[in-house]
Every structure is written in C-alpha cells, then in structure tokens.
Scaffold this active site. Sequence first.
Site, PDB file in Angstrom:
ATOM      1  N   ASP A   1      56.566 -43.477 -50.496  1.00 53.89           N
ATOM      2  CA  ASP A   1      55.760 -44.245 -50.648  1.00 53.89           C
ATOM      3  C   ASP A   1      54.859 -43.996 -51.679  1.00 53.89           C
ATOM      4  OD1 ASP A   1      54.747 -41.852 -49.418  1.00 53.89           O
ATOM      5  OD2 ASP A   1      53.435 -43.045 -48.142  1.00 53.89           O
TER       6      ASP A   1
ATOM      7  N   HIS B   1      75.357  -8.826 -50.337  1.00 60.59           N
ATOM      8  CA  HIS B   1      75.098  -8.850 -49.000  1.00 60.59           C
ATOM      9  C   HIS B   1      76.127  -7.892 -48.456  1.00 60.59           C
ATOM     10  CE1 HIS B   1      74.769  -9.946 -44.718  1.00 60.59           C
ATOM     11  NE2 HIS B   1      75.806 -10.704 -44.725  1.00 60.59           N
TER      12      HIS B   1
ATOM     13  N   TYR C   1      73.730  -8.874 -38.053  1.00 59.94           N
ATOM     14  CA  TYR C   1      74.493  -9.772 -37.189  1.00 59.94           C
ATOM     15  C   TYR C   1      75.890  -9.155 -36.988  1.00 59.94           C
ATOM     16  CZ  TYR C   1      76.796 -11.357 -41.501  1.00 59.94           C
ATOM     17  OH  TYR C   1      77.569 -11.449 -42.538  1.00 59.94           O
TER      18      TYR C   1
END
Length: 840
Positions: free
Chosen positions: A581, A235, A259
């Site tokens: 469940d 990156h 960013y």
Amino acid sequence: MVSRPRLVIIGAGIVGCALADELTGRGWTDVTVVDQGPLFAAGGSSSHAPGLVFQTNPSKTMTEFASYTVRKYSELALAGRACFDQVGGLEVATTEERWTDLHRKQGWAESWGVEGRLVDADQCVELWPLLDRGKVLGGFHVPTDGLAAAVSCGEAQARRAVERGARFLPHHTVVGVEQGGGRVTGVAVEVRRPESREVEYRVLAAEVVVCAAGFWGPAIGRLAGLTVPLLPLAHQYAKARTPGVPDGPILRHQDRDLYFRGHGDRIGIGSYAHRPMPVRQDEIGPKGTVMPSVQAFTEEDFDPAWRDAVELLPALKESTYEDGINGIFSFTPDGFPLIGEAPHLDGFWLAEAVWVTHSAGVARAVAELLVDGRSSFDLHECELSRFEPVQLSPAFVEERGKQNFVEVYDVIHPLQPMESPRPMRTSPFYVRQLELGGYFLEAAGWERPHWFEANLPLLEDLVLRHHSQAAEQPEAEQPEAEQPEAELPEEARGMAVERLLGVAQRDQWASRYWSPVAAAESYATRENVALYDMTSLKRIEVGGPGSVAFLQYLTTNNVDKKPGSVTYSLLLDASGGVRSDLTVARLAEDRFQIGANGNLDLDWLTRHAPGGVYVRDITPGTCCVGVWGPQTRELLQPLTDMDLSHEGFRYFSLKTGYVGHVPVTAMRVSYVGELGWELYTSADLGLKLWDTLWATGLPIAGGRAAFNSLRLEKGYRLWGVDMTPEHSPYEAGLAFAVKDGKDFLGRDALSTELTRKLVPLLSAEVVMGKEPVRHAGRTVGYVTSAAYGHTIQRPIAYAWLPIELTTPGTHVEISYFGRRVPAEVATEPLFDPKMEKIRR
C-alpha cells in the site's frame, strides 16, 4: 504451440532437481541442469545433509514450504525405496522458558495448519525411550515431520524430469554468465571428463538461468554482476553407536542447540552450539573432490555438545562419537531464502539459501513465478530485492549470518533486534532522540525509537490524573468526590491504573520490548501534540513523461489528480493480491513522491517503469516527522507561511512552504487518527526542523509502541503483517482504495465475493500476533497485529476470519501460549468512526 524458453539450472542438488521436476511438470521441457560434481551426490549441502524436516516455523510461508516438501517427498520413491520417512518430530523442553516457547510454537502450527500437540515428559519418553525422564519438562510432537533422504529425493525428481525431456550434465563447472542487452543469454561452462584431464569450454544458450548452487551462490552471482547475500557456515554432525536407538521421531534439544536422528544402530547428533565457522568461497573444497561441502571435523568444538548429548541421553555414556564432519550450509542476514530475478539482468534468477526442509516448496514457488508470473506462496519475506544496499556489504552479511547461526535454536521474541552491527541508519533526529532517552529497535537497518524515558513524568501525571478521576466516580450511589481520594480502595485505584496502562493485560512475553510510557505518549498524542519520526519509511520519486499513465496502471486508486493531491492506493500482483500500500503525492504534472513500504516496492516500480519514466529512491537524502494531535495547528501555524486551516489545507493534500527557516513539503495525512501533517525536508535540515518544532515547548516525542497502538485503534493496516499478496483489497477492508471503472494491474483477477475478512477483535489480554483463533472448538483463523488500545482501554487484535464469523459481536477465542483468551469481533474503526478528529 506455445513456445517455452530454454532454461539452465545451475546446481543438481535437491533444489535444482526439485525445480527441474516442477518446471517440466508444468510443460517447460527444454531444461538443462548443470553441476560441477557427479550426479546425484554432487558434493553440495544436499550430499551430506541429515535431512530433517521440521515444519513449524514462525513464518507462515516457511511452514508452507516445509509442508509442501513433506507432501511431495512422501510420495517419492527410488529403486522401490521410499525417499521420505515420516517418523514425526519431537522438540523437548528442559527449561521453563523453552516449555513456554513450545506452547507458542504449537500455536504457530495450529495457525498454519500443521497437526501438532504438546506432550508431557512421560509421553516424550514413550516417543524417545533413551531420554532422561528427569531432564525433560515436556515436548512438542508433530507426527507428519520426518526424514528426507536428500540425495534420493533429488535423484527421484531428476529422473522424473528427464522422462519429460530435461537433461542433467555432471562435471560442468560454470565459469561465466553470458548476457547481452540487459538479458541473460546463457552460461559458459568448463566440462571435465573424470576419465581424462581434458577440459572442454562450452556455452549453453538460455533465455532463463536459475542459480540453485547453494553455498556456491555468491561465486555464481559475481559472474552475473549480482551480490548474493549468503554466508556459508560449517555445522557439526557426528554419529554414535548405542543400543536401543529408537525407530521414532527426529529429536530437537534446542536448549543445548542439538538435534538427533536415527541411523540404524547409531544416533546422528547435530550441533549449533559451537562457534560460528564462516567459510569463504575460496576455502570450499576444490573442484573434483568427492565432498567439497565437508570440512575437517574439529573435536574441540564438538566435545561440549557431546557432554550435553550424554546428559540428555544417558545411554550414550557407554559410547563415543565417530564419523564427525563440519558440513557447510547457507545462512542469510535474516534467515530466509533468496528467491527472485536479478534487478539488473533479466532472466537470471536465484533459488538460494534453501535447506532440505523447504526445498520442494521453494522449487514450486520459483516454477510458479517462471511459468505463471506469480506464486501461490506469499514470498515477500524471501524476495531477493528485500535488502537495502547497506545490508549487502560483505561485513554485514557475515556478521548477521553468524548471528543467525548462533540464534538458530534460541527463543526469539518477535520484536527482538539483532544487536550488531548497530547503529547503521539513523535519522537526522537521532541525536535528539538519544537525549530524550529513546529506546531503539531496528527495521531495515534504521534505528527507530519505541518510547522515550523523558516521558516518564507524563506517565506519572497520567497516573495521578486517573487516580483522581477514579476517586470522583460514584460508588454505591454516593458521589465519590465526597470521599477523600485516599479513601478510594487501593485495589480499585490500582485496577483502574493498570487498565489505563494496559499492564494487567500483559504477560511476561507481551511486556518485553514495551514500556507503560507508551500509554503516556498515546494520551499526549490524542490530547495535545506529538512528533513521530517517519524517516525510516521508504520514499520513492517517480517522474518523467508517461509517469501519470504508468502510476495509473500500476496502482488501484485514481492518482491522476491535480498537483497538490495525495492519494492512498495499492499495488496488486496479477492475481489481485496486495503487494503493497502506498501514498501517492503529486508534486507536479509529471513528478510524484511515493510513500512505500520498502525496497520491494522500489524494485517493483523500477521493473515496470516504461521508457521515459524514472524511478529513484530519495529516502537517504530526505527525512520526515509526523506532527499529530489536536494541538498541531497551535504548534505549526505560528511557524509557517502556509495556511493550515481546514479550508486552506484539506485532508489528503500537500503544500510546499517553510517551517521557520526550513523548506518543507507538508502532507496532511495521519497514520494515528489525529489532526496533523507529515513534514518532509532534506536530511541536512532535519535537525533544524526538529529543533524548530521542539522550541515551541508544545510537543512531546512519540515512539513506535504508541504509534502501533494508535494506528490499530484507527484500523490502519500494516502491509506484510495485516495483509500480503495472499489477500485481496476487499478481504483486507481496503475497497475504498480501489477505483471503480479504472484499469490497473490485477483488476481482472479481483472478485468482491468474500470467503474471509480481516477484522478487529477486542480481547481479554494483549497477544503477540500469529496466534490461532478458535470458534466452536475448531481453528478458524489467525491474528496479525496486536496491541493495547490506550484510548479505548482494551486489548486489540486484528485477525483473518471466515466471512460467516466477521459479524460484530461474534465471540471467539485466541489461543495464546496454550491459554484460551476470550475475544469478540468489533466494529471498526474502534476510534473516531466519523473521522471528526482527523478532518477538522
């Protein structure tokens, strides 16, 4: 004095350091942390990570990990300097799509308890003066986000752990995982002294080993015989010197996969806009290098990102970038960390694929599991055993890992599937479903049809019928039948049809991955009969001497009934939280078929099974079709030798027999609230079974969109969405599945005193799930499942609310993309409360 096990942590990055701190803080002091690099910039991802901590995530668990990381690191200091700079976080929108998505994100923050606000373009510029005001539509600001100095955070926690008795050993390369009798016994290491070329071989004895080696995790996993589904990817990150760098929030420009953060007089720029750059284990920098996690910077990949950065921050025009790196980070096939114990090797644990953002939270979760046997976080999204075997191939891990990199900043719809590799797993009915124009989404690698284009004529018939019925309704005390249908006001007819189909109650988001054909399939199920492909649900066989006692202890309901019985039951953890469940079908005295939710259930049952009890996955060799609707007997009885009368085949029972030429196990259960059976057979006969049923000309094929609508009308819960280990059976409305007077795992922790409850809401429009619910101006809960109920012609949203707000008739609001959607607590079930349709 309580004996504490010897524990070795592999990796002295921020996760390993945080885990040592969490463990020693809980009294486990015989902790050794080894790393092949120096301390504490050991050379992994932590050593170069930019340290951004944005808390808000669509996952409640990941948000809670990050929020704990913020709280813990905000209190850390090293050599008198704070380790965390709480500058806040700002995500800006430059497109309408992103601006809409930030409204959704603000809802997640509100649901999960993170303070955040939407700000306009002017406020964005106040927070980040270098922004081009003309490019920004608005932003999402979280004041508690910030920057973690990763190496300092790690060292501060390590020093605290050392004070409690832990030891950290640098230049210790793990070359083997010692084991015996199915347990880990230690790690073999090569010790390299920086001042010499000598290598010493040692074995560090341990009862517990935790791999927190980051992107080296797959290599360590192989030493233990474990597949670690993690892909290292490079990156890009660079810095640019420019005047006026704001001492403000970390900044995301997700429309361009960028960013930004401040570094004094320089701006750090991170980019996900480039091509995925996977890194093989043997391509990572060699042992002994200063920074194995950093690869050569490729300017040609960064140049487009630089142009996008300059466009958003015009001040960068007078600058240029420098100090660029291609730094390695870890990605998994689904984007979540890898937490848990190896299924085949007791005592060998993973804390892998963890970024700085979630590091302290994951470390706390793992420490809780080791010390207490359970975590205060819901970990079902992160558990190691969540993956199916088909999802562990190197090719799958790489392809999905790369796609997660590409989509890391994309606007993702909650139903949006990965496009490749597909198809992976298909039921025997798949070829027929394709012929019917099935629209498929994916779950656990399975292709699952959500609706069928072949049912469009049913939709047209439904609309015409509804028009006719609307025309016959009285208006102004005059029977509408006296008016020709054409004279019915078009607006009224249109509104009636829109209400029928749920179209008017859907915005652009709720209309994606959905079709009004689902309305026709719902009505066909309620009025006639439909076939639903249930093959993707996990089927587990449990048998052998002791299997009855085993299942009696592990499940909440009484499963010790005569062969031929089917029981709905729950798996709880030690704290009484709902792990899953199940439907437990007793096939013989010592043989059961379990209808489960996924691989986590298989792992749980396998781990707990005593000697003499076997547990095996029978899903791949079997298939299942649900045949449901009031005309089910008319369809099935002429085809079978089984007596399908209500007296001859009771609800929640099973029989074996034939449907045409096909041997089946038939269970009289229904997940849509209608009469019907689940028919199980071997995979090789599945297509024959489908064709035999279809040849009668009675059924239609139903998809998951209709299925979800029908189950919510009936109030049936979906594990992992409506309830998780965070919730007790009583809170989740499942008290009927808890047998009084029965001893089972988790029984001692259960309490019937409730502070919250899962309840149905009838709302003004269809929402997506995970939205905050508000009452009297404050956030009081969040939505789990949502759909349009075509039978009741109302949008349904199940939500967790405080017990004092669960009285039917209570008015609340759902915050949906920033809009206040009125809703009202309803009485459940919303459909057929007396069970008259399902028990006839």
